[in-house]
Design a protein around this motif. Structure first.
Motif, PDB file in Angstrom:
ATOM      1  N   LYS A 272      11.537  20.740  12.072  1.00 30.21           N
ATOM      2  CA  LYS A 272      12.608  21.695  12.367  1.00 30.21           C
ATOM      3  C   LYS A 272      13.955  21.160  11.913  1.00 30.21           C
ATOM      4  O   LYS A 272      14.752  21.880  11.314  1.00 30.21           O
ATOM      5  CB  LYS A 272      12.667  21.984  13.874  1.00 30.21           C
TER       6      LYS A 272
ATOM      7  N   GLY B 207       1.048  28.718  11.740  1.00 26.36           N
ATOM      8  CA  GLY B 207       2.207  29.133  12.529  1.00 26.36           C
ATOM      9  C   GLY B 207       3.507  28.424  12.210  1.00 26.36           C
ATOM     10  O   GLY B 207       4.529  28.675  12.856  1.00 26.36           O
ATOM     11  N   VAL B 208       3.515  27.535  11.250  1.00 28.10           N
ATOM     12  CA  VAL B 208       4.726  26.760  10.981  1.00 28.10           C
ATOM     13  C   VAL B 208       5.870  27.653  10.502  1.00 28.10           C
ATOM     14  O   VAL B 208       7.010  27.527  10.974  1.00 28.10           O
ATOM     15  CB  VAL B 208       4.458  25.644   9.952  1.00 28.10           C
TER      16      VAL B 208
ATOM     17  N   ASP C 286       6.477  30.765  11.095  1.00 29.44           N
ATOM     18  CA  ASP C 286       7.030  31.514  12.229  1.00 29.44           C
ATOM     19  C   ASP C 286       7.978  30.660  13.046  1.00 29.44           C
ATOM     20  O   ASP C 286       9.070  31.092  13.430  1.00 29.44           O
ATOM     21  CB  ASP C 286       5.906  31.976  13.174  1.00 29.44           C
ATOM     22  N   ARG C 287       7.537  29.435  13.328  1.00 25.56           N
ATOM     23  CA  ARG C 287       8.369  28.576  14.177  1.00 25.56           C
ATOM     24  C   ARG C 287       9.693  28.232  13.483  1.00 25.56           C
ATOM     25  O   ARG C 287      10.736  28.191  14.123  1.00 25.56           O
ATOM     26  CB  ARG C 287       7.598  27.297  14.545  1.00 25.56           C
TER      27      ARG C 287
ATOM     28  N   ASP D 196      11.979  31.307  13.602  1.00 26.97           N
ATOM     29  CA  ASP D 196      12.586  31.414  14.935  1.00 26.97           C
ATOM     30  C   ASP D 196      13.714  30.407  15.109  1.00 26.97           C
ATOM     31  O   ASP D 196      14.777  30.712  15.641  1.00 26.97           O
ATOM     32  CB  ASP D 196      11.534  31.125  16.034  1.00 26.97           C
ATOM     33  N   HIS D 197      13.435  29.182  14.667  1.00 30.79           N
ATOM     34  CA  HIS D 197      14.411  28.108  14.828  1.00 30.79           C
ATOM     35  C   HIS D 197      15.707  28.428  14.077  1.00 30.79           C
ATOM     36  O   HIS D 197      16.804  28.289  14.610  1.00 30.79           O
ATOM     37  CB  HIS D 197      13.795  26.804  14.325  1.00 30.79           C
TER      38      HIS D 197
ATOM     39  N   SER E   4       0.048  29.525   5.335  1.00 30.44           N
ATOM     40  CA  SER E   4       0.175  28.576   6.441  1.00 30.44           C
ATOM     41  C   SER E   4      -1.219  28.268   6.969  1.00 30.44           C
ATOM     42  O   SER E   4      -1.815  29.064   7.675  1.00 30.44           O
ATOM     43  CB  SER E   4       1.053  29.171   7.548  1.00 30.44           C
TER      44      SER E   4
END
Lengths: 340, 340, 340
Positions: free
Chosen positions: B93, B114-115, B117-118, B121-122, B137
């Motif tokens: 991140k 899911g990377v 997406d995270r 979001d971050h 992914s």
């Protein structure tokens, strides 16, 4: 202002620093409009640069690459020494001289001390010398990092009297961190700066640098108590332990927690202080601090890109055109305060 | 149409799919002339993208890179995780947030689910959010592949009633192939599509996806007899065994020959059927079939580049300008049928 | 002049060589002004090239990359075969066909003989053939190197009667050096050239090439005495031992010192002779010779970039425009003598 090679932070005096800081803010403003970014990109579209990064460094690499792109410079990359033809037994001077024959600028980062200087000297003696920028050479120098740190301080204290008279705490593995060393050298250009070195025993600032500060009458103190320092510093420069330089597992004894900025510590920090970090970070700064208005480390990274644009524009003598363009389009106050 | 992050194929409804398919065909037509390609390249020449590909992928990487170049976007690449500064202990991140500060778009492909997406979001929580495109992914999603597959079907059936009502056979290692999974999700947007899953025992479509199809009333059947399926499908989507995901040599039991399209099989296939493959291919399709007019897999690769151009143009809101330009220069029928 | 694939040096006759040499000098002259470099860069800004370099080669790679950039061509790179998706079991023809669908030109360098030819043939049989340039294929061919060597000889003897009638000594590991082999093939295009092969026993020019020379009536002699050859050659082409091709430590017996140009040797060399080397160099040429006016090897590297620009401009049929532009701006004599 004239600039050719960028090899060490010592080569920058106050006038140059002020010039580059102002220019960084101007290019960042100009780049915000489509017309301005087209203008910047057409400045050096006839130039080509080589990024020679045999020491891994994603961040500095990307910062320089994008700075080149902002000015329209086309780039060649060497990032993996194993794909280089050096395996054929060629020496570095020969290799860089050949590479220099294709391009107009070399940005280089290496594991070894003094390499950029030697390459710059070598190219100066040929019939086609080109500028060399040191993007980090072993443990000794990382001048563009020092410039972006100064620029971050300059912006942070722009409306608070500038860097002069400020107290700057540097925290962590100061013995082996080249960013703090380079930044210290630049402090000679400011009046009444006070440095506070916060590190565990065995990781303190090295004698050569303390000697330099003493000679230049730059005030400094040493402590291992971060909590005590927080209320009295204007800038807090956090760094990570440099364990990649471990010879005998020295970092094992580094008590990282004591040199970490915890979320609770924020209350002890002045309202108008700034928190810096050269990144990458490990645990030195609690992630919950990222949203605090004093956290300056993400902007610091972006500042680096703009400072590198300013540096390269100056090297290729297009800074004047950019300043003229900006003066045509913006008022002085618009150029001073440009946001993140 | 508005688009910011591209994270999963489920985010695309029929209207978006139709729009992106039409736009893909328009950009491909516009790009054929020198003036058109200059027009496209000047759309986003003030933008910069980062291609963060820590999972090796030459094909998808090149497709995105060239899509960026078509729109004039300048790019930075991270292709080899070992040259990254992640070795310094930084988390992903932090790394992506720093990288995001240099560019205007991140295209990322990783080994982990899911990377993207995270990271999206971050970045959304920062003061400088930029769009993130998931270029694959782990085993879960590969939305741009699904879009290019839909576009290939769309083009193939453009003058034959569209995708609605077609029978699409998917052949091979369906349990572990993310391209077929992503494509299945998109079929909810079409009327009366019939899916035929052709795979050996133990490599069939997973229960979660079959449940999804049942809920959406999308007809599907399962078989292990490819020969039987050939005469009744409109599209035949061949895939390879995904042995890179083997834990215990599962692929050893996969009888590849039975799930291969042999040269003799062509006679059983309809005259107007199309043969697709996400590539890379092993032996799933006899090379002598490459010259057959029904072989669509090379065009499918090129379709991917145009679909990615369409996607990025939409993200940066220049699709409208491109459609206007095209309408000025070409007739509607010229824009519908643009050749390979 | 028409040119599509560039696969082997034999495909170039005298007319083509003269044309490409003149064109190289013209582009280098045009590139010297800002307006000229803008003109060149706008020639092929709508084209995209792929540099497929699975054999490590920094120098040739950079030369081609910068040649593309000079003409405005955008590039994709594959430099590390391990990041390629070939690990998924794809064959090279499939991979290159897919890659070719994204770009307009493939420049490829591989470890294996004949690969570029096979790929060119393969693409010619598709509905979207694009030009292929061989940038070095195993031990057999390296045509762009041969062209740049000819161009270096052409420039060096431009005002001294040209290449015809000159004596060219080739020194070193001639058995395994593909640059000298390719250059020898091109000598068939010149009148009365005399070749002198200077190598230790066991490292001499191979029989197939000597047979070729005999058939073409090109005079050659063989010796192991470099000192004896110096006073009578017009060009001295030094090469390094090719120990990367060692099977059984053959290079151990190579007495490098006897095939080295020492500083003292300069006195024996004619005043108007030229010293060439394909680089990288090891010890074959004393570094103190670098400053001598006869040392042509650094220019030779830069010549390569201009020759590659000329080659690519010819392939894409923009050479005529460039020559017209140059004729408008410069006099004939300005175009002949353009400096380093």
């Amino acid at each position: 202002m004239k600039l050719f090679h960028v090899l060490k932070s010592q080569q920058f005096d106050r006038e140059r620093l002020d010039y580059l800081c102002s220019l960084s803010t101007v290019v960042r403003k100009v780049a915000k409009s489509r017309a301005g970014s087209d203008f910047l990109r057409s400045r050096l579209s006839h130039r080509r640069a080589m990024l020679y990064f045999t020491q891994p460094s994603t961040r500095t690499f990307l910062s320089f690459l994008n700075a080149c792109q902002i000015l329209g410079i086309q780039t060649s990359e060497i990032r993996d020494p194993s794909t280089s033809s050096e395996y054929k037994g060629e020496d570095l001077k020969d290799a860089l001289r050949t590479f220099s024959s294709y391009v107009d600028l070399i940005v280089m980062r290496t594991n070894r001390e003094g390499v950029a200087d030697r390459i710059a000297d070598h190219l100066d003696a040929t019939d086609r010398p080109i500028p060399v920028i040191n993007a980090g050479s072993g443990k000794d120098q990382h001048p563009s990092q020092a410039l972006l740190d100064v620029y971050t301080l300059h912006r942070s204290f722009q409306f608070k009297g500038g860097i002069d008279g400020k107290t700057i705490a540097m925290v962590g593995d100061l013995a082996r961190g080249r960013t703090v060393r380079s930044l210290c050298y630049l402090m000679k250009n400011y009046e009444d700066v006070r440095l506070v070195f916060v590190s565990p025993h065995g990781f303190g600032m090295l004698p050569d640098l303390k000697e330099f500060l003493t000679k230049r009458s730059i005030a400094f103190e040493e402590t291992d108590d971060l909590r005590d320092v927080l209320p009295r510093c204007d800038a807090l420069y956090m760094t990570r332990v440099q364990d990649e330089h471990d010879v005998d597992d020295e970092s094992h004894s580094f008590d990282a927690d004591r040199f970490t900025l915890h979320y609770d510590d924020l209350a002890r920090l002045r309202e108008d202080a700034v928190i810096m970090h050269p990144l990458p970070r490990r645990q030195e700064i609690d992630r919950r601090i990222d949203g605090d208005s004093r956290a300056m480390y993400w902007r610091q990274a972006r500042n680096g890109m703009w400072m590198r644009v300013a540096m390269i524009a100056t090297i290729f003598d297009v800074a004047g055109e950019i300043l003229d363009h900006a003066a045509d389009v913006y008022t002085t106050s618009e150029l001073r305060d440009v946001g993140p």
